[in-house]
Write a protein that holds these residues in place. Structure first.
Motif, PDB file in Angstrom:
ATOM      1  N   ASN A 122       0.822  -1.208   0.000  1.00 43.58           N
ATOM      2  CA  ASN A 122       0.000   0.000   0.000  1.00 43.58           C
ATOM      3  C   ASN A 122       0.856   1.258   0.000  1.00 43.58           C
ATOM      4  OD1 ASN A 122      -2.371  -1.481   0.028  1.00 43.58           O
ATOM      5  ND2 ASN A 122      -2.590  -1.381   2.250  1.00 43.58           N
ATOM      6  N   LEU A 123       1.927   1.247   0.795  1.00 44.46           N
ATOM      7  CA  LEU A 123       2.819   2.410   0.831  1.00 44.46           C
ATOM      8  C   LEU A 123       3.504   2.617  -0.516  1.00 44.46           C
ATOM      9  CD1 LEU A 123       4.422   2.101   4.366  1.00 44.46           C
ATOM     10  CD2 LEU A 123       2.821   3.864   3.566  1.00 44.46           C
ATOM     11  N   SER A 124       3.882   1.523  -1.181  1.00 47.13           N
ATOM     12  CA  SER A 124       4.543   1.670  -2.483  1.00 47.13           C
ATOM     13  C   SER A 124       3.552   2.151  -3.544  1.00 47.13           C
ATOM     14  CB  SER A 124       5.216   0.359  -2.906  1.00 47.13           C
ATOM     15  OG  SER A 124       4.258  -0.639  -3.148  1.00 47.13           O
ATOM     16  N   ARG A 125       2.257   1.862  -3.367  1.00 46.60           N
ATOM     17  CA  ARG A 125       1.249   2.407  -4.283  1.00 46.60           C
ATOM     18  C   ARG A 125       0.973   3.874  -3.985  1.00 46.60           C
ATOM     19  NH1 ARG A 125      -3.216  -1.484  -3.008  1.00 46.60           N
ATOM     20  NH2 ARG A 125      -4.445   0.390  -3.325  1.00 46.60           N
ATOM     21  N   THR A 126       1.088   4.255  -2.719  1.00 45.24           N
ATOM     22  CA  THR A 126       0.847   5.644  -2.323  1.00 45.24           C
ATOM     23  C   THR A 126       2.027   6.529  -2.692  1.00 45.24           C
ATOM     24  OG1 THR A 126      -0.471   4.846  -0.460  1.00 45.24           O
ATOM     25  CG2 THR A 126       0.237   7.136  -0.387  1.00 45.24           C
ATOM     26  N   PHE A 127       3.231   6.021  -2.527  1.00 40.97           N
ATOM     27  CA  PHE A 127       4.453   6.771  -2.828  1.00 40.97           C
ATOM     28  C   PHE A 127       5.263   6.000  -3.861  1.00 40.97           C
ATOM     29  CE2 PHE A 127       3.362   7.436   1.685  1.00 40.97           C
ATOM     30  CZ  PHE A 127       3.076   8.801   1.645  1.00 40.97           C
ATOM     31  N   PRO A 128       4.816   5.959  -5.122  1.00 39.05           N
ATOM     32  CA  PRO A 128       5.464   5.099  -6.124  1.00 39.05           C
ATOM     33  C   PRO A 128       6.887   5.522  -6.496  1.00 39.05           C
ATOM     34  CG  PRO A 128       3.777   6.466  -7.146  1.00 39.05           C
ATOM     35  CD  PRO A 128       3.685   6.693  -5.671  1.00 39.05           C
ATOM     36  N   ASP A 129       7.251   6.757  -6.201  1.00 39.87           N
ATOM     37  CA  ASP A 129       8.583   7.231  -6.595  1.00 39.87           C
ATOM     38  C   ASP A 129       9.643   7.056  -5.515  1.00 39.87           C
ATOM     39  OD1 ASP A 129       7.458   8.007  -8.995  1.00 39.87           O
ATOM     40  OD2 ASP A 129       7.001  10.028  -8.258  1.00 39.87           O
ATOM     41  N   GLN A 130       9.291   6.429  -4.410  1.00 40.76           N
ATOM     42  CA  GLN A 130      10.253   6.237  -3.334  1.00 40.76           C
ATOM     43  C   GLN A 130      11.091   4.993  -3.612  1.00 40.76           C
ATOM     44  OE1 GLN A 130      10.853   8.236  -0.676  1.00 40.76           O
ATOM     45  NE2 GLN A 130       9.430   9.646  -1.662  1.00 40.76           N
ATOM     46  N   PRO A 131      12.396   5.152  -3.861  1.00 36.60           N
ATOM     47  CA  PRO A 131      13.225   3.998  -4.219  1.00 36.60           C
ATOM     48  C   PRO A 131      13.299   2.935  -3.124  1.00 36.60           C
ATOM     49  CG  PRO A 131      14.562   5.992  -3.982  1.00 36.60           C
ATOM     50  CD  PRO A 131      13.134   6.398  -3.845  1.00 36.60           C
ATOM     51  N   VAL A 132      13.269   3.344  -1.867  1.00 34.12           N
ATOM     52  CA  VAL A 132      13.353   2.365  -0.783  1.00 34.12           C
ATOM     53  C   VAL A 132      12.130   1.455  -0.814  1.00 34.12           C
ATOM     54  CG1 VAL A 132      13.333   2.083   1.722  1.00 34.12           C
ATOM     55  CG2 VAL A 132      14.763   3.826   0.687  1.00 34.12           C
ATOM     56  N   LEU A 133      10.944   2.052  -0.993  1.00 34.36           N
ATOM     57  CA  LEU A 133       9.723   1.251  -1.041  1.00 34.36           C
ATOM     58  C   LEU A 133       9.697   0.366  -2.284  1.00 34.36           C
ATOM     59  CD1 LEU A 133       7.058   3.831   0.186  1.00 34.36           C
ATOM     60  CD2 LEU A 133       7.895   1.818   1.398  1.00 34.36           C
ATOM     61  N   MET A 134      10.158   0.902  -3.419  1.00 36.68           N
ATOM     62  CA  MET A 134      10.182   0.104  -4.648  1.00 36.68           C
ATOM     63  C   MET A 134      11.110  -1.093  -4.475  1.00 36.68           C
ATOM     64  SD  MET A 134       9.997   3.196  -7.497  1.00 36.68           S
ATOM     65  CE  MET A 134      11.282   2.493  -8.405  1.00 36.68           C
ATOM     66  N   HIS A 135      12.281  -0.865  -3.892  1.00 34.23           N
ATOM     67  CA  HIS A 135      13.243  -1.940  -3.678  1.00 34.23           C
ATOM     68  C   HIS A 135      12.688  -2.977  -2.697  1.00 34.23           C
ATOM     69  CE1 HIS A 135      17.033  -4.021  -3.310  1.00 34.23           C
ATOM     70  NE2 HIS A 135      16.977  -3.871  -1.996  1.00 34.23           N
ATOM     71  N   LEU A 136      12.095  -2.495  -1.607  1.00 33.95           N
ATOM     72  CA  LEU A 136      11.540  -3.394  -0.599  1.00 33.95           C
ATOM     73  C   LEU A 136      10.400  -4.227  -1.183  1.00 33.95           C
ATOM     74  CD1 LEU A 136      11.632  -4.299   2.346  1.00 33.95           C
ATOM     75  CD2 LEU A 136      10.132  -2.402   2.913  1.00 33.95           C
ATOM     76  N   ARG A 137       9.547  -3.594  -1.965  1.00 35.02           N
ATOM     77  CA  ARG A 137       8.421  -4.319  -2.566  1.00 35.02           C
ATOM     78  C   ARG A 137       8.919  -5.381  -3.547  1.00 35.02           C
ATOM     79  NH1 ARG A 137       3.465  -1.724  -6.061  1.00 35.02           N
ATOM     80  NH2 ARG A 137       2.291  -3.639  -6.280  1.00 35.02           N
TER      81      ARG A 137
END
Length: 153
Positions: A122-137
């Motif tokens: 959900n966080l990666s969908r809310t903040f799609p440009d965050q590299p940490v979330l993209m990497h974690l997902r």
């Protein structure tokens, strides 16, 4: 009114509640029998479910998807019902198998990890440009794929 008088009244009210609230006692006994005794994992699961709900609403709003109370209530109700059935089943199975209880702990761990993954998604969908979330997902997604390839969930 004196402080000791208030304390005495509170203690009398508590004593009355504990000696007269048989319905609540029976309900609590049934819940403890079905779900087992309190574990910290229950608290973690409850907090993660709340975070999943909040981040899910944020993600839907960010993606301009409609959020209705009917849909949210239905999804939350289904999740609570399903998780309750899983936890009750695991606890009752533990009671029927001699040896240490381990199925309830396993079920709780599975549900906690599922909710944590959902929060990250959900966080990666809310903040799609965050590299940490993209990497974690993507890392969590590849770990899940590895588990599926090995016959896991």
């Amino acid at each position: 009114m004196e402080r000791s008088s208030l304390l005495d009244q509170a203690l009398l009210a508590l004593q009355s509640l504990l000696t007269q609230a048989w319905g609540a006692k029976v309900l609590l006994a049934v819940l403890v029998f079905l779900f087992g005794t309190w574990r910290e994992a229950y608290a973690a699961l409850a907090v993660l479910m709340l975070l999943d709900f909040i981040t899910g609403v944020l993600a839907a709003k960010h993606q301009n998807k409609p959020v209705t109370s009917k849909t949210m209530g239905l999804k939350t109700g289904q999740k609570v019902w399903l998780y309750s059935v899983v936890l009750i089943s695991a606890n009752l199975a533990d009671k029927g198998i001699p040896g240490p209880d381990f199925l309830l702990g396993l079920a709780l761990a599975m549900l906690v990890v599922t909710e944590a993954l959902s929060v990250v998604e959900n966080l990666s969908r809310t903040f799609p440009d965050q590299p940490v979330l993209m990497h974690l997902r993507s890392a969590l997604g590849s770990k899940l794929e590895d588990l599926k390839d090995k016959g896991g969930p």
